[in-house]
Motif scaffolding. Sequence first.
Motif, PDB file in Angstrom:
ATOM      1  N   GLU A 214       0.806  -1.217   0.000  1.00  0.00           N
ATOM      2  CA  GLU A 214       0.000   0.000   0.000  1.00  0.00           C
ATOM      3  C   GLU A 214       0.839   1.267   0.000  1.00  0.00           C
ATOM      4  OE1 GLU A 214      -3.099   0.287  -0.481  1.00  0.00           O
ATOM      5  OE2 GLU A 214      -3.762  -1.790  -0.270  1.00  0.00           O
TER       6      GLU A 214
ATOM      7  N   ARG B   6      -5.684   3.806   2.852  1.00  0.00           N
ATOM      8  CA  ARG B   6      -4.896   2.681   2.324  1.00  0.00           C
ATOM      9  C   ARG B   6      -4.786   1.551   3.355  1.00  0.00           C
ATOM     10  NH1 ARG B   6       0.264   5.387  -0.952  1.00  0.00           N
ATOM     11  NH2 ARG B   6      -0.965   6.781  -2.291  1.00  0.00           N
TER      12      ARG B   6
ATOM     13  N   ARG C  85      -8.087  -0.120   3.463  1.00  0.00           N
ATOM     14  CA  ARG C  85      -8.261  -0.928   2.249  1.00  0.00           C
ATOM     15  C   ARG C  85      -7.496  -2.239   2.347  1.00  0.00           C
ATOM     16  NH1 ARG C  85      -6.385   2.229  -2.840  1.00  0.00           N
ATOM     17  NH2 ARG C  85      -4.309   1.761  -1.995  1.00  0.00           N
TER      18      ARG C  85
END
Length: 396
Positions: A351, A384, A387
Motif C-alpha cells: 500500500e 490505504r 483498504r
Amino acid sequence: MKLAKRVSTLTPSTTLEITAKAKELKDAGHDVIGLGAGEPDFNTPEHILDAAKKAMDEGLTKYTPSGGLPALKKEIISKLEKDQKLSYKPSEVIVCTGAKHALYTLFQVILDKEDEVIIPTPYWVSYPEQVKLAEGVPVYVEGKEENQFKITPSQLKAAITSKTKALILNSPSNPTGMIYSKQELQELGQVCLDHDVLIVSDEIYEKLLYDGNEHVSIAQLSPELKNMTIIINGVSKSHSMTGWRIGYAVGNASIISAMTNLASHSTSNPTSIAQYATIAAYSGSQEDVEVMRQAFEERLNIIFEKLNQIPGFHCIKPQGAFYLFPNASEAATMAGFDDVDGLVKALLEEEKVALVPGSGFGADNYVRLSYATSLDQLEKAIERIARYMEKVTVNR
C-alpha cells in the motif's frame, strides 16, 4: 578490520531506517506516504531564517565556546524562567548539536561500566543504544497501556538496584504521546530522591500538547528535585528546526562542566549559525509555534477517530507530541502475520504506507504513525491501511 565491541550490539535507528526505505521507494517512482519521520512538516519560521542569514552576512561563522554562545545560554535561561519558573546559571547550561547529542554526552559523563539506567517502555529508540555506548545497562520497566503507557512508583522502586544511576523520563512521550501529571511526577521523583537516582527529563515535545494539557517539568516541583534533574530540550520539534541540530542540557553544574569538556574534544561547538538562529527562535515571536501546535491538534482529532475504526487497530488518544501509537497485534493476526513487523512491511510494500513497528520502541504489539504531515496525506494513508485490512480479511 575488526570493529570495537561497543558498536557490535548497536541496532540502526528504526525511524531513520523506515524513512530511508520510504524515500528509496519514492525515488523509484512509487507514491509513498511516509508516516515514520519524527519531524514537523512546517518550514522553520521566517524570522529564524532571517537571523541565520544575518549571522552569515555579518561573518558570525567562526568557533564559539564549546558549551554554546553566552547569548544563547541567556535565552535558554530566560525561557526556563518564563515557562517553568526555574532559575539557572550559565554554568548549568550546555548547548549541544541537537537534544540527541545532549543525551549522548550526558550518558558518557555519568555512566561507568555496568551502571544501570531505568528506561520506561515504550521508549524512544536511541535511549538504550546511547546507554550501551557508555557501557551502561538499560533496565526496562513496562509502561502498561491501561496506565497510559506510564510507569508507577512501585514499578520504579522495584527496578532500582545498587547499580542504578539514572531514570529517563520522556513527557510528552515519543512514541506514545502520553504525559505525566504533576502528581505522578511528584511520586516518581520522591522514589528517585529516596534512592539517590538522577532524573533525565527529556522535554523535547513540551510545546506540543493538546486538549488543554499543560507541560510540567519534574524539576519545577521542588528544589530537591531540581537538583536531581537534568533537563534535555531543544528547538527541533517546537520550532521546526530538526536539521539545525540545536539542543541543550540544563542542571547540576559539575555534570554540565564535564559535558562541556567532553564536547570540546568531540564537536568543538554547535554550529555557530544555528546558534544565532536559535537565539531568534527563543527571543522572537512564538506565534508560529502555536500555529503549528493547532495544526497538529486538528490532524490528531480527525485521524484518531478514523484509525480506531479500522479493524484490528486500537489506540488511546495521545495528549502531546505528534504520534499515534495503536495496538496492531489483532490486525497482524487478521492479516496472517506472526508479528506486527510483518504487517508493517506488507503495508509499505503493498500500500506504500510507511509506519514504524513498535518493536523499535520496546513494544512489539504496536506501530507508530507520525501525523507531522499534511491532513490530505494522512487521510489517504488511513484509507490505504483500511483498504489493506479489508482486502486481507475478505481473502481469509
